[in-house]
Design an enzyme around this catalytic site. Structure first.
Site, PDB file in Angstrom:
ATOM      1  N   PHE A 270       1.498  12.691   3.921  1.00  0.00           N
ATOM      2  CA  PHE A 270       0.955  12.064   2.351  1.00  0.00           C
ATOM      3  C   PHE A 270      -0.258  11.281   2.459  1.00  0.00           C
ATOM      4  O   PHE A 270      -0.536  10.724   3.807  1.00  0.00           O
ATOM      5  CB  PHE A 270       2.201  11.154   2.082  1.00  0.00           C
ATOM      6  CG  PHE A 270       3.263  11.917   1.104  1.00  0.00           C
ATOM      7  CD1 PHE A 270       3.279  11.565  -0.287  1.00  0.00           C
ATOM      8  CD2 PHE A 270       4.169  12.667   1.529  1.00  0.00           C
ATOM      9  CE1 PHE A 270       4.188  11.875  -1.083  1.00  0.00           C
ATOM     10  CE2 PHE A 270       4.919  13.423   0.741  1.00  0.00           C
ATOM     11  CZ  PHE A 270       5.169  13.215  -0.448  1.00  0.00           C
TER      12      PHE A 270
ATOM     13  N   LEU B 204       2.795   4.391  -0.311  1.00  0.00           N
ATOM     14  CA  LEU B 204       4.390   5.056  -0.858  1.00  0.00           C
ATOM     15  C   LEU B 204       5.240   3.815  -1.574  1.00  0.00           C
ATOM     16  O   LEU B 204       5.368   3.644  -2.530  1.00  0.00           O
ATOM     17  CB  LEU B 204       5.212   5.635  -0.053  1.00  0.00           C
ATOM     18  CG  LEU B 204       4.859   6.652   1.054  1.00  0.00           C
ATOM     19  CD1 LEU B 204       5.743   7.082   1.871  1.00  0.00           C
ATOM     20  CD2 LEU B 204       4.345   7.981   0.083  1.00  0.00           C
TER      21      LEU B 204
ATOM     22  N   SER C 249       0.883  -1.181  -0.008  1.00  0.00           N
ATOM     23  CA  SER C 249      -0.015   0.077  -0.068  1.00  0.00           C
ATOM     24  C   SER C 249       0.850   1.297   0.141  1.00  0.00           C
ATOM     25  O   SER C 249       2.229   1.062   0.146  1.00  0.00           O
ATOM     26  CB  SER C 249      -0.941   0.172   1.137  1.00  0.00           C
ATOM     27  OG  SER C 249      -0.115   0.147   2.458  1.00  0.00           O
TER      28      SER C 249
ATOM     29  N   ASP D 167       6.365  -7.373   1.869  1.00  0.00           N
ATOM     30  CA  ASP D 167       5.527  -6.807   2.852  1.00  0.00           C
ATOM     31  C   ASP D 167       5.196  -7.706   3.980  1.00  0.00           C
ATOM     32  O   ASP D 167       5.058  -8.965   3.692  1.00  0.00           O
ATOM     33  CB  ASP D 167       4.181  -6.388   2.345  1.00  0.00           C
ATOM     34  CG  ASP D 167       3.481  -5.126   3.077  1.00  0.00           C
ATOM     35  OD1 ASP D 167       3.189  -5.406   4.113  1.00  0.00           O
ATOM     36  OD2 ASP D 167       3.460  -3.918   2.653  1.00  0.00           O
TER      37      ASP D 167
ATOM     38  N   VAL E  45      10.695  -6.979   8.371  1.00  0.00           N
ATOM     39  CA  VAL E  45      11.868  -6.311   8.019  1.00  0.00           C
ATOM     40  C   VAL E  45      12.867  -6.235   9.049  1.00  0.00           C
ATOM     41  O   VAL E  45      13.896  -6.283   9.133  1.00  0.00           O
ATOM     42  CB  VAL E  45      11.708  -4.809   7.598  1.00  0.00           C
ATOM     43  CG1 VAL E  45      10.790  -4.996   6.276  1.00  0.00           C
ATOM     44  CG2 VAL E  45      11.113  -3.905   8.406  1.00  0.00           C
TER      45      VAL E  45
ATOM     46  N   SER F 243      11.666  10.669   7.418  1.00  0.00           N
ATOM     47  CA  SER F 243      10.128  11.711   7.465  1.00  0.00           C
ATOM     48  C   SER F 243      10.616  12.812   8.013  1.00  0.00           C
ATOM     49  O   SER F 243      11.847  13.002   8.787  1.00  0.00           O
ATOM     50  CB  SER F 243       9.406  10.791   8.833  1.00  0.00           C
ATOM     51  OG  SER F 243       8.289  11.523   9.092  1.00  0.00           O
TER      52      SER F 243
ATOM     53  N   LYS G 107      13.249   7.553  12.926  1.00  0.00           N
ATOM     54  CA  LYS G 107      13.493   7.947  11.496  1.00  0.00           C
ATOM     55  C   LYS G 107      14.755   9.069  11.417  1.00  0.00           C
ATOM     56  O   LYS G 107      15.559   9.001  10.280  1.00  0.00           O
ATOM     57  CB  LYS G 107      12.140   8.991  11.094  1.00  0.00           C
ATOM     58  CG  LYS G 107      11.076   8.007  10.641  1.00  0.00           C
ATOM     59  CD  LYS G 107      11.031   7.097   9.838  1.00  0.00           C
ATOM     60  CE  LYS G 107       9.835   6.590   9.212  1.00  0.00           C
ATOM     61  NZ  LYS G 107      10.388   5.453   8.192  1.00  0.00           N
TER      62      LYS G 107
ATOM     63  N   TYR H 285       8.989   7.725  17.221  1.00  0.00           N
ATOM     64  CA  TYR H 285       8.862   7.629  15.627  1.00  0.00           C
ATOM     65  C   TYR H 285       9.881   8.678  15.029  1.00  0.00           C
ATOM     66  O   TYR H 285      10.639   8.229  14.294  1.00  0.00           O
ATOM     67  CB  TYR H 285       7.378   8.316  15.203  1.00  0.00           C
ATOM     68  CG  TYR H 285       7.250   8.451  13.501  1.00  0.00           C
ATOM     69  CD1 TYR H 285       7.348   7.272  13.064  1.00  0.00           C
ATOM     70  CD2 TYR H 285       7.357   9.754  13.033  1.00  0.00           C
ATOM     71  CE1 TYR H 285       7.103   7.177  11.399  1.00  0.00           C
ATOM     72  CE2 TYR H 285       7.106   9.711  11.607  1.00  0.00           C
ATOM     73  CZ  TYR H 285       7.302   8.288  10.908  1.00  0.00           C
ATOM     74  OH  TYR H 285       6.896   8.355   9.469  1.00  0.00           O
TER      75      TYR H 285
END
Length: 254
Positions: free
Chosen positions: A193, A18, A16, A37, A59, A147, A164, A160
């Protein structure tokens, strides 16, 4: 933009947002896309749409990542492109009304977003280094997703933003090291986004989020992220830096 026919591209988070937009754009240029994914059903649907391969992966797991790359290399060939979009967006205050944040929550964010980025980068680099170089000596291109929160993390984004920020810090030293193998490393730091996570929010919340974007005064579109991916792949002088893709957004504390 050069033709990518028969080039193998690995896209994580491909089910999904990006990742899906990037996978479609690369496939349209002729690349054989490996869609990775955690959501294998979503990856399989995307792969069927673009004629690529689908591979389930966690991942943050060395074993899962190694198994996914082993399968995709056997089926599609060695990758020359990695677009790493997989990640999570945890949001919790360090000390909120419900008490102190559990350390496990912070560790999970770091594991998926930062360790996951390094895991995919190292495995892609391993195989890219075995590619035949092009006339300029290039064997591969790696693009990781940071980000704007890495630079202006908001209240509730400590986990977060830290994860990042680590991705931002990874790009230059990785590019310097992998230059010896003809591999470029770049980062993209998107602003706000249109992704499933955001579009599932109430409309008034969405409007509040993009109200602070100077121009264009709207949410970013995944296709615009994918356009930048194609530009990075096609321009060999883009290396070792993180590009903000945010419409001049500078996030406020709240």
């Amino acid at each position: 933009m050069r033709d990518l026919t028969d080039t193998v591209a690995v896209v994580t988070g491909a089910a999904s947002g990006l990742g899906a937009a990037s996978a479609r754009a690369l496939a349209q240029r002729g690349a054989r896309v490996a869609a990775l994914d955690f959501n294998i059903e979503g990856a399989a649907a995307l792969a069927a749409e673009i004629g690529g391969g689908a591979y389930g992966v966690d991942v943050a797991s060395a074993q899962s990542g190694e198994a996914a790359f082993e399968r995709l290399v056997a089926e599609l060939g060695k990758p020359a492109i990695l677009v790493h979009c997989a990640g999570i967006a945890p949001g919790r205050k360090i000390l909120g009304k419900s008490g102190v944040m559990a350390l496990e929550e912070f560790e999970r964010g770091i594991a998926v977003n930062l360790t996951g980025s390094f895991n995919m980068l190292r495995l892609a680099a391993k195989h890219m280094a075995e590619n035949e170089p092009d006339p300029d000596g290039q064997r591969g291109v790696i693009i990781v997703t940071a980000s704007v929160a890495a630079f202006e993390g908001q209240i509730g984004q400590a986990t977060y933003a830290a994860s990042k920020g680590g991705v931002v810090g990874l790009v230059l030293p990785a590019a310097r090291e992998l230059a010896a193998h003809g591999i470029r490393v770049m980062g993209i730091a998107p602003g706000i986004f249109e992704t499933p996570m955001l579009t599932s929010m109430p409309e008034e919340v969405q409007k509040g989020l993009f109200a602070s974007v100077p121009f264009p005064h709207r949410l970013g579109r995944p296709e615009e992220y994918a356009d930048l991916v194609l530009s990075i792949v096609g321009n060999q002088m883009l290396n070792g830096t993180v590009v903000r893709l945010d419409g001049a957004l500078r996030m406020q504390p709240r």
